[in-house]
Design an enzyme around this catalytic site. Sequence first.
Site, PDB file in Angstrom:
ATOM      1  NE  ARG A 283      -3.737   2.345   2.306  1.00 45.22           N
ATOM      2  CZ  ARG A 283      -4.456   2.868   3.279  1.00 45.22           C
ATOM      3  NH1 ARG A 283      -4.305   2.416   4.518  1.00 45.22           N
ATOM      4  NH2 ARG A 283      -5.326   3.833   3.048  1.00 45.22           N
ATOM      5  CG  HIS A 284      -1.124   4.822  -0.852  1.00 41.98           C
ATOM      6  ND1 HIS A 284      -1.459   5.509   0.294  1.00 41.98           N
ATOM      7  CD2 HIS A 284      -2.297   4.364  -1.374  1.00 41.98           C
ATOM      8  CE1 HIS A 284      -2.759   5.484   0.466  1.00 41.98           C
ATOM      9  NE2 HIS A 284      -3.299   4.793  -0.527  1.00 41.98           N
TER      10      HIS A 284
ATOM     11  NE  ARG B 289      -4.175   7.069  -2.707  1.00 41.05           N
ATOM     12  CZ  ARG B 289      -5.082   7.354  -3.629  1.00 41.05           C
ATOM     13  NH1 ARG B 289      -4.964   8.471  -4.335  1.00 41.05           N
ATOM     14  NH2 ARG B 289      -6.098   6.547  -3.846  1.00 41.05           N
TER      15      ARG B 289
ATOM     16  CG  HIS C 113      -5.002   1.859  -4.260  1.00 35.36           C
ATOM     17  ND1 HIS C 113      -4.921   3.230  -4.165  1.00 35.36           N
ATOM     18  CD2 HIS C 113      -4.770   1.565  -5.571  1.00 35.36           C
ATOM     19  CE1 HIS C 113      -4.662   3.750  -5.359  1.00 35.36           C
ATOM     20  NE2 HIS C 113      -4.568   2.765  -6.227  1.00 35.36           N
ATOM     21  CG  ASP C 114      -7.192   0.750   1.555  1.00 38.73           C
ATOM     22  OD1 ASP C 114      -7.383   0.986   0.348  1.00 38.73           O
ATOM     23  OD2 ASP C 114      -7.871   1.277   2.464  1.00 38.73           O
TER      24      ASP C 114
END
Length: 366
Positions: free
Chosen positions: A41-42, A110, A281-282
Amino acid sequence: MGLLYKLNILIMLIIYISKNTVFMQSFQDKESLELVAVLHRHGDKTPAVFYKNDPYKDVAKYWPIGVNQLTKKGKTQLYNVGKLLRKKYKNFIPRYSVYSVKVNSSDMDRCLMSSAALLAGLFPPEGDDIWNDQLIWQPIPIHTLPVTQDKVLAPLSLCPRFTLERESIISELARHETEEDKCFYQYLTENMGQNISLNDIPDLHATFIIEERNGLILPEWTKKIYPEKMNEIAQLAASTNTWNKLLKRFYGGPVIKEILHQFKDKSEGLIKDKLLLYSAHDLTIINTFRALEFKEYLIPDFGATLTFELHRYGDTYYVRMFYSHFAETVPYELKIPECTVPCTLDMFLNITEYVRSVDWNTQCFE
């Protein structure tokens, strides 16, 4: 005869344990490692959304770098993730090479910036790789696709079948809401100044987390529902993307398909890659995790990693998985559901056959 039988069983058990111990020691030896894939994740970011009554929705005042942007903390988190990966895999892949490292990112600022920060920590230039004595950093290519075309790291392209299926799940959950749940949404609606439903919770939950971590005092009314209740509902909402096997195929299948395709090619000697990095991403991690039939609900924190390792012992290939919930913690090993211990690549391919069979171009419009 009974005593002799028991003695033989004991001897066989000792031999089995001894052989298995030797095998596991060899299996865990870094020299058995063939390929690593890291989905992360970012890092820490600014909020993506604000509610109508949010006291911190003045972007210019509170979030001058803009909404949904990587913060200084986020850059540091991913830089440290890179350093952790370097510590673990330095002997396996001591330096960057275009022939052995592939980096892909979701096409979001991001995610792209997080990928760059991670690479700075993972591959600081040494020796001939140093090109500027004043800058101990080297440029490394990061590949991406527009969000509307990315069906692996950010599968947000229109998929009517997925949308209809998920909407039916949301409707079903709404029909079974308890009085407590109804009071929860009503409470949020009254205090936030806008109608709130299950779909709104993940982003609003993230906004609470971000504002709190940036030293902003949340309104007094939030104490009744945050963090416990908001976290519980956010996990539920995130899981609806992979609520059943069909949704797991659409939303979790693409990443699993991509990674196992690379693992299969590596086992057949078709590629030279040693490290695959995916900045996402999450939800990407959640969907992949649940598509592999892990039952836990989770919301990966900023910088969380889901790592796949391909090992070879003799003529057999094995897969190991590791997870780290936070950016700066050492990953722990996962027991892959429905697979042997250790999990052979063939077995892993077999148990994921359904979710890997996803074909967006045809199945989304059936």
